[in-house]
Scaffold this active site. Sequence first.
Site, PDB file in Angstrom:
ATOM      1  N   ILE A 161      -8.781 -10.644  50.434  1.00 42.74           N
ATOM      2  CA  ILE A 161      -8.590 -10.869  51.866  1.00 42.74           C
ATOM      3  C   ILE A 161      -9.427  -9.884  52.683  1.00 42.74           C
ATOM      4  O   ILE A 161     -10.059 -10.259  53.675  1.00 42.74           O
ATOM      5  CB  ILE A 161      -7.089 -10.806  52.243  1.00 42.74           C
ATOM      6  CG1 ILE A 161      -6.334 -11.912  51.490  1.00 42.74           C
ATOM      7  CG2 ILE A 161      -6.899 -10.940  53.752  1.00 42.74           C
ATOM      8  CD1 ILE A 161      -4.818 -11.833  51.568  1.00 42.74           C
ATOM      9  N   ASP A 180     -11.184   1.747  49.177  1.00 43.03           N
ATOM     10  CA  ASP A 180     -10.457   1.010  48.143  1.00 43.03           C
ATOM     11  C   ASP A 180     -10.289   1.984  46.987  1.00 43.03           C
ATOM     12  O   ASP A 180     -10.789   3.108  47.044  1.00 43.03           O
ATOM     13  CB  ASP A 180     -11.280  -0.236  47.717  1.00 43.03           C
ATOM     14  CG  ASP A 180     -10.419  -1.286  47.023  1.00 43.03           C
ATOM     15  OD1 ASP A 180     -10.000  -1.050  45.879  1.00 43.03           O
ATOM     16  OD2 ASP A 180     -10.156  -2.327  47.637  1.00 43.03           O
ATOM     17  N   ALA A 240      -0.927  -7.213  55.844  1.00 42.56           N
ATOM     18  CA  ALA A 240      -0.670  -6.981  54.410  1.00 42.56           C
ATOM     19  C   ALA A 240       0.843  -6.982  54.144  1.00 42.56           C
ATOM     20  O   ALA A 240       1.409  -8.026  53.802  1.00 42.56           O
ATOM     21  CB  ALA A 240      -1.350  -5.701  53.971  1.00 42.56           C
ATOM     22  N   ARG A 241       1.482  -5.826  54.334  1.00 43.64           N
ATOM     23  CA  ARG A 241       2.933  -5.743  54.214  1.00 43.64           C
ATOM     24  C   ARG A 241       3.428  -4.685  55.204  1.00 43.64           C
ATOM     25  O   ARG A 241       2.790  -3.640  55.378  1.00 43.64           O
ATOM     26  CB  ARG A 241       3.362  -5.334  52.794  1.00 43.64           C
ATOM     27  CG  ARG A 241       3.294  -6.454  51.756  1.00 43.64           C
ATOM     28  CD  ARG A 241       4.353  -7.534  51.964  1.00 43.64           C
ATOM     29  NE  ARG A 241       4.299  -8.593  50.954  1.00 43.64           N
ATOM     30  CZ  ARG A 241       3.674  -9.762  51.094  1.00 43.64           C
ATOM     31  NH1 ARG A 241       3.025 -10.033  52.215  1.00 43.64           N
ATOM     32  NH2 ARG A 241       3.707 -10.664  50.130  1.00 43.64           N
ATOM     33  N   ASP A 265       1.486  -8.995  61.641  1.00 43.78           N
ATOM     34  CA  ASP A 265       1.997 -10.259  61.095  1.00 43.78           C
ATOM     35  C   ASP A 265       3.171  -9.984  60.158  1.00 43.78           C
ATOM     36  O   ASP A 265       3.891 -10.904  59.796  1.00 43.78           O
ATOM     37  CB  ASP A 265       0.876 -10.987  60.323  1.00 43.78           C
ATOM     38  CG  ASP A 265       1.297 -12.373  59.834  1.00 43.78           C
ATOM     39  OD1 ASP A 265       1.892 -13.118  60.641  1.00 43.78           O
ATOM     40  OD2 ASP A 265       1.034 -12.708  58.666  1.00 43.78           O
ATOM     41  N   GLU A 270      11.451  -7.085  57.119  1.00 48.15           N
ATOM     42  CA  GLU A 270      11.491  -8.392  57.777  1.00 48.15           C
ATOM     43  C   GLU A 270      12.458  -9.351  57.057  1.00 48.15           C
ATOM     44  O   GLU A 270      12.641  -9.214  55.852  1.00 48.15           O
ATOM     45  CB  GLU A 270      10.075  -8.994  57.849  1.00 48.15           C
ATOM     46  CG  GLU A 270       9.451  -9.289  56.505  1.00 48.15           C
ATOM     47  CD  GLU A 270       8.023  -9.847  56.631  1.00 48.15           C
ATOM     48  OE1 GLU A 270       7.160  -9.175  57.219  1.00 48.15           O
ATOM     49  OE2 GLU A 270       7.817 -10.970  56.132  1.00 48.15           O
ATOM     50  N   HIS A 288       4.941 -13.366  60.345  1.00 50.57           N
ATOM     51  CA  HIS A 288       4.463 -13.545  58.958  1.00 50.57           C
ATOM     52  C   HIS A 288       3.935 -14.974  58.737  1.00 50.57           C
ATOM     53  O   HIS A 288       4.477 -15.727  57.916  1.00 50.57           O
ATOM     54  CB  HIS A 288       5.573 -13.216  57.955  1.00 50.57           C
ATOM     55  CG  HIS A 288       5.035 -12.872  56.588  1.00 50.57           C
ATOM     56  ND1 HIS A 288       5.697 -12.053  55.712  1.00 50.57           N
ATOM     57  CD2 HIS A 288       3.885 -13.262  55.955  1.00 50.57           C
ATOM     58  CE1 HIS A 288       4.997 -11.954  54.588  1.00 50.57           C
ATOM     59  NE2 HIS A 288       3.880 -12.676  54.715  1.00 50.57           N
ATOM     60  N   ILE A 289       2.856 -15.301  59.460  1.00 53.04           N
ATOM     61  CA  ILE A 289       2.281 -16.658  59.334  1.00 53.04           C
ATOM     62  C   ILE A 289       0.893 -16.621  58.693  1.00 53.04           C
ATOM     63  O   ILE A 289       0.137 -17.587  58.796  1.00 53.04           O
ATOM     64  CB  ILE A 289       2.208 -17.389  60.694  1.00 53.04           C
ATOM     65  CG1 ILE A 289       1.324 -16.625  61.703  1.00 53.04           C
ATOM     66  CG2 ILE A 289       3.601 -17.626  61.251  1.00 53.04           C
ATOM     67  CD1 ILE A 289       0.917 -17.466  62.905  1.00 53.04           C
ATOM     68  N   GLY A 290       0.557 -15.507  58.020  1.00 57.51           N
ATOM     69  CA  GLY A 290      -0.779 -15.366  57.443  1.00 57.51           C
ATOM     70  C   GLY A 290      -1.238 -16.583  56.646  1.00 57.51           C
ATOM     71  O   GLY A 290      -2.348 -17.083  56.824  1.00 57.51           O
ATOM     72  N   SER A 291      -0.400 -17.077  55.766  1.00 59.26           N
ATOM     73  CA  SER A 291      -0.807 -18.190  54.883  1.00 59.26           C
ATOM     74  C   SER A 291      -0.281 -19.535  55.383  1.00 59.26           C
ATOM     75  O   SER A 291      -0.362 -20.533  54.657  1.00 59.26           O
ATOM     76  CB  SER A 291      -0.300 -17.935  53.462  1.00 59.26           C
ATOM     77  OG  SER A 291       1.118 -17.971  53.434  1.00 59.26           O
TER      78      SER A 291
HETATM   79  P1  NAP Z   1      -6.324  -8.019  46.301  1.00 58.17           P
HETATM   80  O1  NAP Z   1      -7.484  -8.929  46.095  1.00 58.17           O
HETATM   81  O2  NAP Z   1      -5.629  -7.442  45.113  1.00 58.17           O
HETATM   82  O3  NAP Z   1      -6.815  -6.847  47.277  1.00 58.17           O
HETATM   83  C1  NAP Z   1      -6.103  -5.663  47.492  1.00 58.17           C
HETATM   84  C2  NAP Z   1      -7.091  -4.515  47.409  1.00 58.17           C
HETATM   85  O4  NAP Z   1      -6.409  -3.306  47.784  1.00 58.17           O
HETATM   86  C3  NAP Z   1      -7.653  -4.327  45.990  1.00 58.17           C
HETATM   87  O5  NAP Z   1      -9.047  -4.181  46.048  1.00 58.17           O
HETATM   88  C4  NAP Z   1      -6.945  -3.059  45.541  1.00 58.17           C
HETATM   89  O6  NAP Z   1      -7.697  -2.309  44.603  1.00 58.17           O
HETATM   90  C5  NAP Z   1      -6.816  -2.306  46.843  1.00 58.17           C
HETATM   91  N1  NAP Z   1      -5.837  -1.213  46.762  1.00 58.17           N
HETATM   92  C6  NAP Z   1      -4.714  -1.155  46.008  1.00 58.17           C
HETATM   93  N2  NAP Z   1      -4.116   0.044  46.195  1.00 58.17           N
HETATM   94  C7  NAP Z   1      -4.904   0.748  47.045  1.00 58.17           C
HETATM   95  C8  NAP Z   1      -4.831   2.056  47.577  1.00 58.17           C
HETATM   96  N3  NAP Z   1      -3.803   2.872  47.263  1.00 58.17           N
HETATM   97  N4  NAP Z   1      -5.810   2.464  48.398  1.00 58.17           N
HETATM   98  C9  NAP Z   1      -6.841   1.655  48.706  1.00 58.17           C
HETATM   99  N5  NAP Z   1      -6.978   0.392  48.217  1.00 58.17           N
HETATM  100  C10 NAP Z   1      -6.003  -0.055  47.411  1.00 58.17           C
HETATM  101  O7  NAP Z   1      -5.180  -8.747  47.155  1.00 58.17           O
HETATM  102  P2  NAP Z   1      -5.388  -9.824  48.324  1.00 58.17           P
HETATM  103  O8  NAP Z   1      -5.324 -11.180  47.758  1.00 58.17           O
HETATM  104  O9  NAP Z   1      -6.548  -9.419  49.158  1.00 58.17           O
HETATM  105  O10 NAP Z   1      -4.017  -9.575  49.125  1.00 58.17           O
HETATM  106  C11 NAP Z   1      -3.761  -8.307  49.716  1.00 58.17           C
HETATM  107  C12 NAP Z   1      -2.339  -8.237  50.232  1.00 58.17           C
HETATM  108  O11 NAP Z   1      -2.205  -9.037  51.397  1.00 58.17           O
HETATM  109  C13 NAP Z   1      -1.271  -8.792  49.281  1.00 58.17           C
HETATM  110  O12 NAP Z   1      -0.863  -7.817  48.349  1.00 58.17           O
HETATM  111  C14 NAP Z   1      -0.158  -9.218  50.193  1.00 58.17           C
HETATM  112  O13 NAP Z   1       0.808  -8.210  50.299  1.00 58.17           O
HETATM  113  C15 NAP Z   1      -0.846  -9.395  51.555  1.00 58.17           C
HETATM  114  N6  NAP Z   1      -0.817 -10.802  52.025  1.00 58.17           N
HETATM  115  C16 NAP Z   1      -0.201 -11.097  53.200  1.00 58.17           C
HETATM  116  C17 NAP Z   1      -0.197 -12.389  53.664  1.00 58.17           C
HETATM  117  C18 NAP Z   1       0.452 -12.747  54.970  1.00 58.17           C
HETATM  118  O14 NAP Z   1       0.990 -13.848  55.073  1.00 58.17           O
HETATM  119  N7  NAP Z   1       0.392 -11.913  55.970  1.00 58.17           N
HETATM  120  C19 NAP Z   1      -0.819 -13.407  52.919  1.00 58.17           C
HETATM  121  C20 NAP Z   1      -1.461 -13.068  51.740  1.00 58.17           C
HETATM  122  C21 NAP Z   1      -1.447 -11.756  51.286  1.00 58.17           C
HETATM  123  P3  NAP Z   1      -7.318  -2.455  43.024  1.00 58.17           P
HETATM  124  O15 NAP Z   1      -7.632  -3.876  42.676  1.00 58.17           O
HETATM  125  O16 NAP Z   1      -8.213  -1.459  42.372  1.00 58.17           O
HETATM  126  O17 NAP Z   1      -5.859  -2.129  42.903  1.00 58.17           O
END
Ligand code: NAP
Length: 322
Positions: A161, A180, A240-241, A265, A270, A288-291
């Site tokens: 994302i 990251d 994110a969260r 979001d 929540e 929380h309407i991201g997806s």
């Molecule tokens: P992703 O591809 O796993 O991306 C998360 C990134 O954050 C990875 O590159 C990860 O690195 C990095 N990370 C982990 N711990 C970290 C730290 N301590 N410091 C810096 N970077 C760190 O996940 P994604 O698909 O992009 O999704 C990300 C998050 O968005 C989800 O976990 C979810 O909680 C949230 N989300 C929210 C919605 C919404 O409706 N608002 C929808 C979808 C997702 P590593 O791979 O090395 O751990």
Amino acid sequence: MSDQRPVVLVTRRLPEAVEARLQRDYRAVLNGTDALYDPATLPQHCEGADAVLPCPTDRLDAAVIAALPASVKAIATFSVGYDHIDLAAAKARGIIVTNTPDVLTAATADIAMLLILAAARGAHSAEALLRMGGWQAWAPTGQLGLEVTGKRLGIFGMGRIGRAVAKRARGFDMAIHYTDTNPVAAEDEAGAVYHASAEAMLPHCDVLSLHCPLTPETRRFLNAERIALLPERAVVVNTARGGIVDDEALIAALKSGRLAAAGLDVYDGEPRFHQGYLALENAVLLPHIGSATVETRNAMGFTALDNLDAVFAGREPPNRVA
Ligand code: NAP
């Protein structure tokens, strides 16, 4: 002949096409009312189930997982985030856990971009003014926001994302900075500036967008000390969260004007959330309407089912996280 299809307990109402496929391929126990299960009663509802298909609104902590019946072989969450599931507890019980990455990346990145623009331009308060009949006339000094064009966007978590948000922001001529756990591949970086720590990146963020998972390391990441490292009048966006932000610190910085605006979001605890946000005109608040698009929610359901299909065919599921 008895029905041999696996039993899947589905905790929430899912899109029609997803429920139709569930009923075609499984003995699906659906949630017709969409009422939330009390986590403590979830194990009882799982009696006789071969798998559970939960959502981020379900808390599958160590106690709940320990109490699941032995029949449960898989937990296929309808989300990419899995902070609501105790992976170690699932692993200890030999329960496979899967998620739904990729298919929700674009929709969530769109909402992050929407929040960046809405927060920077005060779209929500301008709209509220109009709806409340307070719009007198176009004014040279009315409803002035911040321009995003040419500004620096800092991305905390350059994963799927985060990279999709960077791609969108480049279309607004924003300069991308990120941090990251490791630098990403050059083609994914696409000219973005890597910082080895958040502390090194924050002073370069006119806009900060959070895209890491919620983990013990990232809980309350954005606290008063880190907000103080951002430039004056920066904008903060969180798709994110909620737990990644210290609400008291963010609210204080928005109230004092140290931060210009925020777009949120997601919220700690929540659907309950810190009521201090409601009084802030410079906070854009989405539930929380991201997806939440028809296409994405269907795709999330089909991805969860692809994972279950693999598990019950004895194959490695495509999106296994435990
Ligand atoms: P992703 O591809 O796993 O991306 C998360 C990134 O954050 C990875 O590159 C990860 O690195 C990095 N990370 C982990 N711990 C970290 C730290 N301590 N410091 C810096 N970077 C760190 O996940 P994604 O698909 O992009 O999704 C990300 C998050 O968005 C989800 O976990 C979810 O909680 C949230 N989300 C929210 C919605 C919404 O409706 N608002 C929808 C979808 C997702 P590593 O791979 O090395 O751990």
